[in-house]
Scaffold this motif. Structure first.
Motif, PDB file in Angstrom:
ATOM      1  N   UNK A   1       0.816  -1.205   0.000  1.00  0.00           N
ATOM      2  CA  UNK A   1       0.000   0.000   0.000  1.00  0.00           C
ATOM      3  C   UNK A   1       0.855   1.262   0.000  1.00  0.00           C
ATOM      4  N   UNK A   2       2.163   1.103   0.173  1.00  0.00           N
ATOM      5  CA  UNK A   2       3.041   2.276   0.194  1.00  0.00           C
ATOM      6  C   UNK A   2       3.130   2.933  -1.179  1.00  0.00           C
ATOM      7  N   UNK A   3       2.809   2.212  -2.212  1.00  0.00           N
ATOM      8  CA  UNK A   3       2.898   2.729  -3.567  1.00  0.00           C
ATOM      9  C   UNK A   3       1.531   2.573  -4.232  1.00  0.00           C
ATOM     10  N   UNK A   4       0.581   3.451  -3.910  1.00  0.00           N
ATOM     11  CA  UNK A   4      -0.740   3.290  -4.499  1.00  0.00           C
ATOM     12  C   UNK A   4      -0.666   3.357  -6.015  1.00  0.00           C
ATOM     13  N   UNK A   5      -1.402   2.502  -6.656  1.00  0.00           N
ATOM     14  CA  UNK A   5      -1.341   2.428  -8.110  1.00  0.00           C
ATOM     15  C   UNK A   5      -0.243   1.484  -8.547  1.00  0.00           C
ATOM     16  N   UNK A   6       0.797   1.357  -7.766  1.00  0.00           N
ATOM     17  CA  UNK A   6       1.880   0.407  -7.991  1.00  0.00           C
ATOM     18  C   UNK A   6       2.657   0.641  -9.272  1.00  0.00           C
ATOM     19  N   UNK A   7       3.854   0.189  -9.276  1.00  0.00           N
ATOM     20  CA  UNK A   7       4.722   0.228 -10.444  1.00  0.00           C
ATOM     21  C   UNK A   7       4.666  -1.156 -11.075  1.00  0.00           C
ATOM     22  N   UNK A   8       4.031  -1.269 -12.224  1.00  0.00           N
ATOM     23  CA  UNK A   8       3.841  -2.560 -12.871  1.00  0.00           C
ATOM     24  C   UNK A   8       5.172  -3.245 -13.184  1.00  0.00           C
ATOM     25  N   UNK A   9       6.207  -2.504 -13.451  1.00  0.00           N
ATOM     26  CA  UNK A   9       7.488  -3.089 -13.808  1.00  0.00           C
ATOM     27  C   UNK A   9       8.267  -3.607 -12.602  1.00  0.00           C
ATOM     28  N   UNK A  10       7.954  -3.130 -11.413  1.00  0.00           N
ATOM     29  CA  UNK A  10       8.700  -3.533 -10.225  1.00  0.00           C
ATOM     30  C   UNK A  10       8.636  -5.037 -10.016  1.00  0.00           C
ATOM     31  N   UNK A  11       7.510  -5.651 -10.325  1.00  0.00           N
ATOM     32  CA  UNK A  11       7.365  -7.085 -10.150  1.00  0.00           C
ATOM     33  C   UNK A  11       8.245  -7.907 -11.082  1.00  0.00           C
ATOM     34  N   UNK A  12       8.692  -7.311 -12.158  1.00  0.00           N
ATOM     35  CA  UNK A  12       9.513  -8.019 -13.129  1.00  0.00           C
ATOM     36  C   UNK A  12      11.011  -7.844 -12.885  1.00  0.00           C
ATOM     37  N   UNK A  13      11.401  -7.013 -11.927  1.00  0.00           N
ATOM     38  CA  UNK A  13      12.816  -6.710 -11.720  1.00  0.00           C
ATOM     39  C   UNK A  13      13.644  -7.944 -11.357  1.00  0.00           C
ATOM     40  N   UNK A  14      13.148  -8.766 -10.455  1.00  0.00           N
ATOM     41  CA  UNK A  14      13.886  -9.956 -10.024  1.00  0.00           C
ATOM     42  C   UNK A  14      14.136 -10.867 -11.231  1.00  0.00           C
ATOM     43  N   UNK A  15      13.090 -11.110 -12.021  1.00  0.00           N
ATOM     44  CA  UNK A  15      13.243 -11.949 -13.214  1.00  0.00           C
ATOM     45  C   UNK A  15      14.180 -11.305 -14.226  1.00  0.00           C
ATOM     46  N   UNK A  16      14.135 -10.004 -14.342  1.00  0.00           N
ATOM     47  CA  UNK A  16      15.011  -9.304 -15.281  1.00  0.00           C
ATOM     48  C   UNK A  16      16.479  -9.476 -14.892  1.00  0.00           C
ATOM     49  N   UNK A  17      16.770  -9.414 -13.618  1.00  0.00           N
ATOM     50  CA  UNK A  17      18.148  -9.597 -13.148  1.00  0.00           C
ATOM     51  C   UNK A  17      18.603 -11.027 -13.426  1.00  0.00           C
ATOM     52  N   UNK A  18      17.730 -12.002 -13.164  1.00  0.00           N
ATOM     53  CA  UNK A  18      18.082 -13.393 -13.444  1.00  0.00           C
ATOM     54  C   UNK A  18      18.305 -13.605 -14.937  1.00  0.00           C
ATOM     55  N   UNK A  19      17.448 -13.024 -15.769  1.00  0.00           N
ATOM     56  CA  UNK A  19      17.599 -13.135 -17.219  1.00  0.00           C
ATOM     57  C   UNK A  19      18.908 -12.500 -17.680  1.00  0.00           C
ATOM     58  N   UNK A  20      19.270 -11.382 -17.086  1.00  0.00           N
ATOM     59  CA  UNK A  20      20.528 -10.724 -17.420  1.00  0.00           C
ATOM     60  C   UNK A  20      21.718 -11.621 -17.056  1.00  0.00           C
ATOM     61  N   UNK A  21      21.650 -12.270 -15.914  1.00  0.00           N
ATOM     62  CA  UNK A  21      22.716 -13.199 -15.507  1.00  0.00           C
ATOM     63  C   UNK A  21      22.880 -14.310 -16.537  1.00  0.00           C
ATOM     64  N   UNK A  22      21.762 -14.862 -16.995  1.00  0.00           N
ATOM     65  CA  UNK A  22      21.806 -15.912 -18.009  1.00  0.00           C
ATOM     66  C   UNK A  22      22.371 -15.357 -19.314  1.00  0.00           C
ATOM     67  N   UNK A  23      21.910 -14.207 -19.732  1.00  0.00           N
ATOM     68  CA  UNK A  23      22.347 -13.618 -21.001  1.00  0.00           C
ATOM     69  C   UNK A  23      23.848 -13.321 -20.998  1.00  0.00           C
ATOM     70  N   UNK A  24      24.368 -12.875 -19.868  1.00  0.00           N
ATOM     71  CA  UNK A  24      25.787 -12.526 -19.788  1.00  0.00           C
ATOM     72  C   UNK A  24      26.668 -13.780 -19.797  1.00  0.00           C
ATOM     73  N   UNK A  25      26.197 -14.864 -19.164  1.00  0.00           N
ATOM     74  CA  UNK A  25      27.040 -16.055 -19.068  1.00  0.00           C
ATOM     75  C   UNK A  25      26.775 -17.099 -20.150  1.00  0.00           C
ATOM     76  N   UNK A  26      25.675 -16.992 -20.874  1.00  0.00           N
ATOM     77  CA  UNK A  26      25.353 -17.965 -21.922  1.00  0.00           C
ATOM     78  C   UNK A  26      26.452 -18.087 -22.986  1.00  0.00           C
ATOM     79  N   UNK A  27      27.062 -17.001 -23.407  1.00  0.00           N
ATOM     80  CA  UNK A  27      28.152 -17.135 -24.390  1.00  0.00           C
ATOM     81  C   UNK A  27      29.312 -17.999 -23.885  1.00  0.00           C
ATOM     82  N   UNK A  28      29.459 -18.132 -22.598  1.00  0.00           N
ATOM     83  CA  UNK A  28      30.538 -18.968 -22.067  1.00  0.00           C
ATOM     84  C   UNK A  28      30.362 -20.421 -22.500  1.00  0.00           C
ATOM     85  N   UNK A  29      29.114 -20.845 -22.639  1.00  0.00           N
ATOM     86  CA  UNK A  29      28.832 -22.212 -23.087  1.00  0.00           C
ATOM     87  C   UNK A  29      29.152 -22.386 -24.565  1.00  0.00           C
ATOM     88  N   UNK A  30      28.676 -21.474 -25.382  1.00  0.00           N
ATOM     89  CA  UNK A  30      28.744 -21.664 -26.825  1.00  0.00           C
ATOM     90  C   UNK A  30      29.990 -21.069 -27.477  1.00  0.00           C
TER      91      UNK A  30
END
Length: 124
Positions: A12-41
């Motif tokens: 309730x501290x952010x009425x209306x909410x930031x729709x993108x805030x919920x995706x931040x954790x997944x975005x960081x994980x995706x970035x980790x995968x994207x940065x290290x994926x070239x190490x495999x291939x």
């Protein structure tokens, strides 16, 4: 103050909410995968090419750290903000937290394998 009180306060501290805030954790994980994926291939880490070994490596990590996280969460030692996650939960914890236990060790393994090759370690 209990965990539920804190989550109510955070959502309730952010009425209306930031729709993108919920995706931040997944975005960081995706970035980790994207940065290290070239190490495999590109650099030949060969982590994804050995799925049984990868599974055998990840299973204890997910079990041990998942249990520890669940214990601390259910004990009330910490919480996960509804505002900062997507809201999908497994055993009470956000699915992003479970993915963390898969993504970060895989990224570490990719890095370890490439650095081991560069130092001349032989394949097993």
């Amino acid at each position: 103050m209990g965990t539920d009180d804190h989550e109510r306060r955070t959502t309730t501290a952010n009425p209306g909410g930031d729709m993108m805030a919920g995706w931040q954790y997944l975005a960081v994980l995706a970035l980790c995968v994207a940065v290290t994926l070239p190490l495999e291939f590109v650099l030949g880490a060969r982590v994804y090419r050995r799925p049984r070994l990868l599974l055998a490596t990840l299973a204890p990590v997910v079990v041990a750290f998942g249990a520890w996280d669940l214990f601390g969460y259910h004990r009330g030692d910490w919480w996960y903000s509804i505002r900062q996650t997507l809201g999908v939960r497994l055993l009470g914890m956000p699915v992003e937290e479970w993915l963390f236990f898969l993504v970060v060790p895989v990224c570490a393994l990719l890095t370890f394998e490439v650095l081991g090759r560069r130092r001349g370690r032989r394949d097993r």
